[in-house]
Design an enzyme around this catalytic site. Sequence first.
Site, PDB file in Angstrom:
ATOM      1  N   PHE A   1       0.821  -1.204   0.000  1.00  0.00           N
ATOM      2  CA  PHE A   1       0.000   0.000   0.000  1.00  0.00           C
ATOM      3  C   PHE A   1       0.858   1.259   0.000  1.00  0.00           C
ATOM      4  CE2 PHE A   1      -3.115  -3.068   1.768  1.00  0.00           C
ATOM      5  CZ  PHE A   1      -4.102  -2.893   0.804  1.00  0.00           C
TER       6      PHE A   1
ATOM      7  N   VAL B   1      16.212  -6.083  -2.836  1.00  0.00           N
ATOM      8  CA  VAL B   1      17.256  -5.154  -2.415  1.00  0.00           C
ATOM      9  C   VAL B   1      18.055  -5.799  -1.296  1.00  0.00           C
ATOM     10  CG1 VAL B   1      17.703  -2.941  -1.298  1.00  0.00           C
ATOM     11  CG2 VAL B   1      15.985  -3.105  -3.116  1.00  0.00           C
TER      12      VAL B   1
ATOM     13  N   GLU C   1      -9.881 -13.226  12.875  1.00  0.00           N
ATOM     14  CA  GLU C   1     -10.414 -13.653  11.566  1.00  0.00           C
ATOM     15  C   GLU C   1     -10.158 -15.145  11.325  1.00  0.00           C
ATOM     16  OE1 GLU C   1      -8.058 -11.077   9.211  1.00  0.00           O
ATOM     17  OE2 GLU C   1      -9.480  -9.419   9.255  1.00  0.00           O
TER      18      GLU C   1
ATOM     19  N   ASP D   1       4.375  -0.102   7.245  1.00  0.00           N
ATOM     20  CA  ASP D   1       4.696  -0.856   8.461  1.00  0.00           C
ATOM     21  C   ASP D   1       6.163  -0.766   8.862  1.00  0.00           C
ATOM     22  OD1 ASP D   1       2.098  -1.607   8.557  1.00  0.00           O
ATOM     23  OD2 ASP D   1       2.418  -3.724   8.094  1.00  0.00           O
TER      24      ASP D   1
ATOM     25  N   ALA E   1      -3.534  -0.711   6.701  1.00  0.00           N
ATOM     26  CA  ALA E   1      -3.479  -0.323   5.292  1.00  0.00           C
ATOM     27  C   ALA E   1      -3.762   1.165   5.072  1.00  0.00           C
ATOM     28  CB  ALA E   1      -4.434  -1.200   4.478  1.00  0.00           C
TER      29      ALA E   1
END
Lengths: 420, 420
Positions: free
Chosen positions: A15, A80, A172, A301, A317
């Site tokens: 995001f 990277v 969840e 994050d 998000a």
Amino acid sequence: MSDSRKHVVIVGGGFGGLWATRALASADVRITLIDRRNHHLFQPLLYQVATAGLSAPDIAAPLRHILRKQANAEVRLGEVVALDAGARQVRLADGEAIGYDYLLLASGATHAYFGHDEWAPNAPGLKTLDDALLIRRRVLLAFERAEAAQSEAERAAWLHFAVVGGGPTGVELAGTLAEIARHTLRREFRRIDPAQAKVRLIEAGPRVLASFPESLSAKASAQLQRLGVEVVTGTPVGAIDGEGYRLGEDRIAARTVLWAAGVAASPLGALLDAPRDRAGRVQVQPDLSVPGHPEIFVAGDLASLKQANGQPVPGVAPAAKQMGSYVARAIRARMRGKPTTPFAYVDYGNLATIGRRAAVVDLRGLRFSGFLAWAFWLAAHVFFLIGFRNRLIVMLNWSWAYFTYQRHARIIFGGKPDPS
Amino acid sequence: MSDSRKHVVIVGGGFGGLWATRALASADVRITLIDRRNHHLFQPLLYQVATAGLSAPDIAAPLRHILRKQANAEVRLGEVVALDAGARQVRLADGEAIGYDYLLLASGATHAYFGHDEWAPNAPGLKTLDDALLIRRRVLLAFERAEAAQSEAERAAWLHFAVVGGGPTGVELAGTLAEIARHTLRREFRRIDPAQAKVRLIEAGPRVLASFPESLSAKASAQLQRLGVEVVTGTPVGAIDGEGYRLGEDRIAARTVLWAAGVAASPLGALLDAPRDRAGRVQVQPDLSVPGHPEIFVAGDLASLKQANGQPVPGVAPAAKQMGSYVARAIRARMRGKPTTPFAYVDYGNLATIGRRAAVVDLRGLRFSGFLAWAFWLAAHVFFLIGFRNRLIVMLNWSWAYFTYQRHARIIFGGKPDPS
């Protein structure tokens, strides 16, 4: 080669990175978006892939496809591995060095085991599509093993599902596992009754969904229990291995333990010469840049920042999107030599789903739960899912799942067909 | 335990085994269907998963779910490793022995490398969902590697896709690869033009689709070339490794070689004390039973049988289904002590798809090709796909793909993120 435009290198197509890339579409820069994976992942629905409700491509879109019309952006699949802030370049695992004028690190977070990495093989976490497919395979195989079990003890161990961590992901997962056991698999087995499966949600702290008001935590706990989840709070889990786990003084035989407890920032943060918090997040300036390097930004994050009210910006998000867009504005301001106002997180609310017709919503004090919250959650997530096609398919899958209790992605592939 | 019903054990949940199971739904038997995987796979559309047009759960359905309402059937996830025809029992990899009164082996076929198993890692074949996802990953990664290539030679090797074998699977793969290169990926890369990719279909015999009349082979060849495929016939491939392959006298640099040439029967055939053909298929009696063992049957790709006209029954889905249903009838006849008439394959026709608006159809002499054949193929395949939901989703995916040239499953996961 003699491109006079400034080069913006963005690491991570989540995001934060994707929103920054898009917000620079009309800027006079060239952008290289680097990601280890070829897709943007709609992480809030990842638990649906792990629980066989959606298939992987339903919640992912190729970064190249998303950005195909943005002429100033190119996508590079790569990892990277080094950063030379003095020479202003990053190096990829395949050896290529890529120079930048501005750098945004938005490589996110992964799960962490609080110093117990040896638990990882027996308590998989949920951050990537690979993680989700691994969990799906383990959960589906557990019911198969229970069906083939030769003893009652073995059967019980295969039918014990422990979810560690009472945050949104744990809630969840536990709620959906209970639905699978009680409804989805009904009538499909001949020797076991899947509804006898024990689904246990374990939270070391005093309550589930600690980021919500206490009243909603209590509602969530009640809804979980109604769905068939045993909620255990105030007790940490220890000693997870292939046979089970320790809970307080007790040793529990359980073949499936899922990890939704700890988060650690991406290791890329360590490439910066900047202070980091205990989870490895980079402590950024109010404009999301790194101390001493106004040309390097961190978002999502991987960034650690306190809001004006003293609370940290949450790792969700919407915060990552806002940070990504902010960094794009900050880069434009830097290029014009203008000052930037500090980043300010706008909190539109907090919502968590629990299972069928069960969720909790906290919209700046407007709190509700149950069916209405669930419908709200559903609409919000389908709306924000990238791409019209995905939205349509996800809605179709969910309507189907809702009315039939079925989950279409109950396919086991990958891994060995017959593990231990 | 004191079940007086005869026990029918069916090994393999493909078209042969599943059709036999269903045809025994009303028989006074109990059935155990054993499969190494938890799902029935609609193999005719597997190439669509390999080429990112469909996601894996679109073409697979859990065997338990298909059979949940058939009370006399139970499903066992497991791998048969031994057969004791004297004691009438099979043994699974997890050690369990399962006795039978009647046994049906329908474990199908896999791909074979004509004695060159060392080619397997560099020329994956297409039989399972895992195979399809491996091919999908390799194809998508090849374009990524080409984009990052440092030399023209390296780039060309990544953009050379060779498909070995001009049968239906090879033709489907090559046609779809050309479509991906020319249409799906258009505008998404900045350093390469995917349309420059070379897709080569290589057939050692004189023509592609050798099981079709010569006129349709020629049509197929022309349609492939129109889609951008280079068709090479009459030349065998040799020496496949990670860098390329040999074609006649030439050595070709190519990073992606797909194998659609050889078929070998499942190794389970070797557990029988029965004659087998060169591909390892069991040479069955006219009633599909094994010589000397009227209680053991073989169906589908594992069975070798000549039709009345001297031609072998082809290794296609309709033949497997017909064999499965026949074996169910034969078992009922055996139980009543009645004789069986020999199995007779009813050939409804032969069809093969090539790519967008391109296919060939041969319906007992009624031959057509091009758009009409493609529409016919599409309708037939969507119709035969198991399960209403899958049909709906597949149609939706295909309509979407047709009008947008997009392929929704272009997600790379699994494997190492950055292989050499």
